[in-house]
Design a protein around this motif. Structure first.
Motif, PDB file in Angstrom:
ATOM      1  N   GLN A  16      -2.621  -1.608   8.601  1.00  0.00           N
ATOM      2  CA  GLN A  16      -3.693  -1.512   7.622  1.00  0.00           C
ATOM      3  C   GLN A  16      -5.052  -1.319   8.284  1.00  0.00           C
ATOM      4  O   GLN A  16      -6.023  -0.962   7.620  1.00  0.00           O
ATOM      5  CB  GLN A  16      -3.711  -2.756   6.720  1.00  0.00           C
ATOM      6  N   GLY A  55      -3.644   5.738  -8.599  1.00  0.00           N
ATOM      7  CA  GLY A  55      -4.563   6.873  -8.557  1.00  0.00           C
ATOM      8  C   GLY A  55      -5.103   7.240  -9.929  1.00  0.00           C
ATOM      9  O   GLY A  55      -6.292   7.545 -10.091  1.00  0.00           O
ATOM     10  N   ASN A  85       1.829   5.498  -1.325  1.00  0.00           N
ATOM     11  CA  ASN A  85       1.309   6.838  -1.602  1.00  0.00           C
ATOM     12  C   ASN A  85       2.489   7.717  -1.984  1.00  0.00           C
ATOM     13  O   ASN A  85       3.162   8.275  -1.122  1.00  0.00           O
ATOM     14  CB  ASN A  85       0.566   7.398  -0.392  1.00  0.00           C
ATOM     15  N   GLY A  98       0.070   8.859  -6.741  1.00  0.00           N
ATOM     16  CA  GLY A  98      -0.547   9.043  -5.425  1.00  0.00           C
ATOM     17  C   GLY A  98      -0.790   7.719  -4.734  1.00  0.00           C
ATOM     18  O   GLY A  98       0.047   6.814  -4.780  1.00  0.00           O
ATOM     19  N   SER A  99      -1.945   7.590  -4.121  1.00  0.00           N
ATOM     20  CA  SER A  99      -2.271   6.371  -3.372  1.00  0.00           C
ATOM     21  C   SER A  99      -2.549   5.223  -4.339  1.00  0.00           C
ATOM     22  O   SER A  99      -3.149   5.411  -5.406  1.00  0.00           O
ATOM     23  CB  SER A  99      -3.487   6.596  -2.478  1.00  0.00           C
ATOM     24  N   GLN A 107      -2.329   0.470  -4.628  1.00  0.00           N
ATOM     25  CA  GLN A 107      -2.158  -0.833  -3.981  1.00  0.00           C
ATOM     26  C   GLN A 107      -1.701  -1.859  -5.002  1.00  0.00           C
ATOM     27  O   GLN A 107      -2.123  -1.835  -6.165  1.00  0.00           O
ATOM     28  CB  GLN A 107      -3.469  -1.278  -3.334  1.00  0.00           C
ATOM     29  N   GLN A 157       0.875  -1.168   0.000  1.00  0.00           N
ATOM     30  CA  GLN A 157       0.000   0.000   0.000  1.00  0.00           C
ATOM     31  C   GLN A 157       0.914   1.219   0.000  1.00  0.00           C
ATOM     32  O   GLN A 157       1.693   1.408   0.922  1.00  0.00           O
ATOM     33  CB  GLN A 157      -0.917  -0.011   1.222  1.00  0.00           C
TER      34      GLN A 157
END
Length: 275
Positions: A193, A63, A44, A50-51, A53, A42
């Motif tokens: 998480q 993102g 960012n 950006g964010s 997974q 995970q």
């Protein structure tokens, strides 16, 4: 954050050049994959949209969801990082079998690092401050008078406060951050998480290398029951008023739960025989 070995820094620089991102982005993703135990990440970071997974053999999300080139880059990078981490010496993760990275697109990994040592060992001539059987920490640090080290492979977290080392079971938490309460206290909280993880909620494995002592419940020093009033010996004259007074005391003890119904009936019969 642990310092890279010369070989580790070379690997980071090589990945940075091949994937066209900064060494900071590579380092960020490396720790994300490491915190995901080598099978997920995970992250960012602006260079990765950006964010996002990544899951080994699963879906990659960024993102910029329609940027398929970025998805391929992230998937390839995370897969390669997972492979590198699986070949750490000493290993960071328990091997569950042979691993082959799955890459998409025409680009193929060019690095062939074999058994690598990414990080400078935290050990000194006198050894680490945490128990030796924990091995090498994936991450470690210190705040004020507190030191901590995280071991995702064995699900352990070591914390040293005022010279005393406590090892916790992190259960299924994937520790990714740490903070300390303000005010000079010694309370640490970690982030996984699931959000905040407090030390007091984690099982204690050992304290200063020894298993925690399980305190026995306090023993009741009071007698199990209060002895029933005793009637005078049979060869003494006892008035009816004394007998009935004793029976009333017995009834009061039964009412309070001190005497059972059977005990009350037995004592009452003994007293009535003296009438």
């Amino acid at each position: 954050m642990q310092a890279f070995t010369e070989q580790g820094q070379r690997i980071v620089n090589d990945l940075s050049q091949r994937y066209g991102v900064s060494t900071d982005a590579i380092t960020h993703m490396l720790y994300a994959v490491m915190n995901g135990n080598g099978t997920m990440a995970q992250f960012n970071h602006p260079e990765f949209g950006g964010s996002g997974q990544w899951m080994q053999g699963g879906m990659t999300m960024v993102g910029d969801m329609f940027n398929y080139s970025l998805k391929t880059t992230v998937n390839n990078l995370c897969s390669e990082l997972s492979n590198i981490l699986a070949n750490q010496n000493p290993p960071l993760f328990m091997s569950t079998g042979s691993y082959q990275s799955q890459y998409q697109g025409s680009g193929q990994p060019q690095g062939n690092y074999g058994q690598s040592s990414l990080f400078v060992s935290n050990s000194s001539s006198s050894g680490n401050w945490w128990p030796g059987d924990l091995g090498m920490a994936a991450s470690s640090g210190a705040q004020n008078n507190i030191r901590y080290a995280y071991f995702p492979a064995s699900h352990r977290l070591a914390v040293e406060v005022n010279g005393h080392v406590t090892v916790y079971d992190t259960l299924d938490h994937q520790i990714g951050g740490v903070s300390q309460q303000q005010g000079g206290g010694s309370s640490l909280s970690f982030t996984s998480q699931y959000g905040l993880v407090y030390l007091e909620n984690l099982p204690v494995i050992s304290v200063d290398g020894a298993a925690p002592q399980i305190q026995a419940p306090p023993q009741n020093t009071q007698p199990a029951f209060t002895p029933a009033p005793q009637a005078p010996a049979g060869n003494q004259n006892v008035s009816e008023s004394d007998i009935f007074a004793l029976i009333e005391k017995l009834a009061d003890l039964k009412q309070k739960g001190v005497l059972s119904e059977e005990e009350f009936a037995t004592k009452k019969a003994e007293l009535l025989q003296r009438l």
